[in-house]
Design an enzyme around this catalytic site. Structure first.
Site, PDB file in Angstrom:
ATOM      1  N   ASP A  16      50.210  61.242  66.807  1.00 22.50           N
ATOM      2  CA  ASP A  16      48.866  60.997  67.338  1.00 22.50           C
ATOM      3  C   ASP A  16      47.775  61.691  66.519  1.00 22.50           C
ATOM      4  O   ASP A  16      46.940  62.419  67.061  1.00 22.50           O
ATOM      5  CB  ASP A  16      48.769  61.469  68.796  1.00 22.50           C
ATOM      6  CG  ASP A  16      49.893  60.974  69.679  1.00 22.50           C
ATOM      7  OD1 ASP A  16      50.396  59.871  69.411  1.00 22.50           O
ATOM      8  OD2 ASP A  16      50.264  61.685  70.630  1.00 22.50           O
ATOM      9  N   GLU A 246      46.421  51.835  74.728  1.00 21.43           N
ATOM     10  CA  GLU A 246      46.145  53.263  74.610  1.00 21.43           C
ATOM     11  C   GLU A 246      45.589  53.553  73.209  1.00 21.43           C
ATOM     12  O   GLU A 246      45.349  52.646  72.420  1.00 21.43           O
ATOM     13  CB  GLU A 246      47.422  54.088  74.858  1.00 21.43           C
ATOM     14  CG  GLU A 246      48.540  53.825  73.869  1.00 21.43           C
ATOM     15  CD  GLU A 246      49.825  54.562  74.220  1.00 21.43           C
ATOM     16  OE1 GLU A 246      49.879  55.268  75.254  1.00 21.43           O
ATOM     17  OE2 GLU A 246      50.808  54.418  73.454  1.00 21.43           O
TER      18      GLU A 246
END
Length: 345
Positions: A16, A246
């Protein structure tokens, strides 16, 4: 010269990546994967990250990463119990604000703020989460006028479906048979006893955008929905494989706003372009096809006159989906401002 794409930090599992340029140096703020032994589930219970590091580079294509160590640990966040998921950092007036997502003791994901005097931290967290915050995956974007916006949200384990009216009024279904009837799985109900489903032609659940307060510690307004329009100019439907799931990211190129995101269970990175930070954004295409591993999550930044895509995959861990490794690849635009698809090798 290094060959791209390349892994940025082979010494550990991180994911991420939120890449930012501060004071002429590139900083990457990832989540920190580890093997917690937790059971796999659709709520992401096997992602039990408990701290954040920051990596920095002078030459991101060739240098080894400088690991500045732990900049924030869950044990130092009074309101957070576990699962320190995605984060991002923004600078204002010489201070650095880390906006992060973590699960509170009531089982609900919230967004928190931690502050530092330097981009490498350490960061001191606020005692409480941001008022009115929910869900996961914050991206903080500072526009040219100095206003700071936070984009956030994620389905399934990210709990965004808990905070949205269910499209078309579809009631929860117990078990998993909804998909067999052509319905779209939106994730668990708050009591985790059933799944939420909707029809494929219902509006897709959307991510959120909110302007931050001047002290970058609270929302300055109620979060708004980020509308992504399909090729026909209609709001994306729940059954569209390119709809938001997301991993929001915002960057600006030639005066346009580029909203990019992960599609989740269809495993793509996609993007849409708008004329202002709130949208709406018109879908443009796929940035990256599915990589090894269930999740795909990214950031886009310009550094030393070259644009880069930062992301992760699970090749080094032999496809263990919660043990991911950071990668970087050059990113290029077409003359009309669209992004050329990046090839992961």
């Amino acid at each position: 010269m290094a060959k791209l794409p390349r892994y940025l930090f082979p010494n550990d599992y991180m994911a991420d990546p939120s890449a930012n340029v501060f004071n002429g140096r590139l900083y990457v703020y990832p989540s920190h994967d580890w093997e917690a032994g937790a059971a796999f589930d659709d709520d992401g219970g096997h992602f039990q990250m408990k701290d954040y590091h920051v990596l920095s580079f002078n030459d991101v294509e060739n240098d080894e990463a400088t690991d500045h160590g732990v900049i924030l640990d869950v044990k130092d966040v009074a309101w957070a119990e576990k699962q320190m998921w995605d984060n991002d950092v923004v600078e204002k007036d010489g201070k650095y604000y880390l906006i992060f997502s973590a699960k509170a003791y009531d089982g609900v994901f919230r967004l928190g703020v931690a502050v530092a005097d330097k981009p490498e931290g350490p960061f001191k967290p606020m005692d409480k989460p941001i008022r009115g915050s929910f869900s996961i995956d914050p991206c903080v974007f500072k526009d040219e006028d100095g206003q700071i916006y936070c984009y956030f949200g994620g389905l399934w384990g990210g709990q965004l479906q808990w905070w949205r009216p269910l499209p078309n009024g579809i009631a929860p279904f117990f078990g998993k048979y909804g998909e067999d009837n052509g319905l779209i799985d939106l994730g668990a109900t708050p009591d985790h006893k059933s799944e939420l489903y909707t029809t494929a032609d219902a509006p897709a659940i959307r991510s959120c955008v909110v302007r931050m307060s001047d002290d970058v510690q609270q929302f300055a307004e109620a979060p708004r929905e980020v509308v992504v329009l399909d090729e026909n100019g209609e709001p994306m439907k729940a059954g569209d494989p390119h709809r938001f799931f997301e991993a929001s990211w915002m960057h600006k190129y030639n005066g346009k706003y580029y909203f990019s995101y992960s599609t989740g269970d269809s495993h793509m990175l996609c993007y849409a372009i708008g004329d202002n930070p709130y949208g709406p954004f018109r879908y443009q295409g796929v940035i990256l096809d599915p990589v090894v591993g269930w999740t795909t999550h990214h950031s886009i930044v310009e550094y030393k006159n070259q644009w880069y895509l930062f992301y992760h995959d699970c090749v080094p861990s032999n496809d263990i989906t919660h043990l991911r490794s950071l990668k970087v690849q050059r990113l290029f635009y077409n003359e009309d401002g669209t992004i050329k698809k990046v090839v992961n090798e």
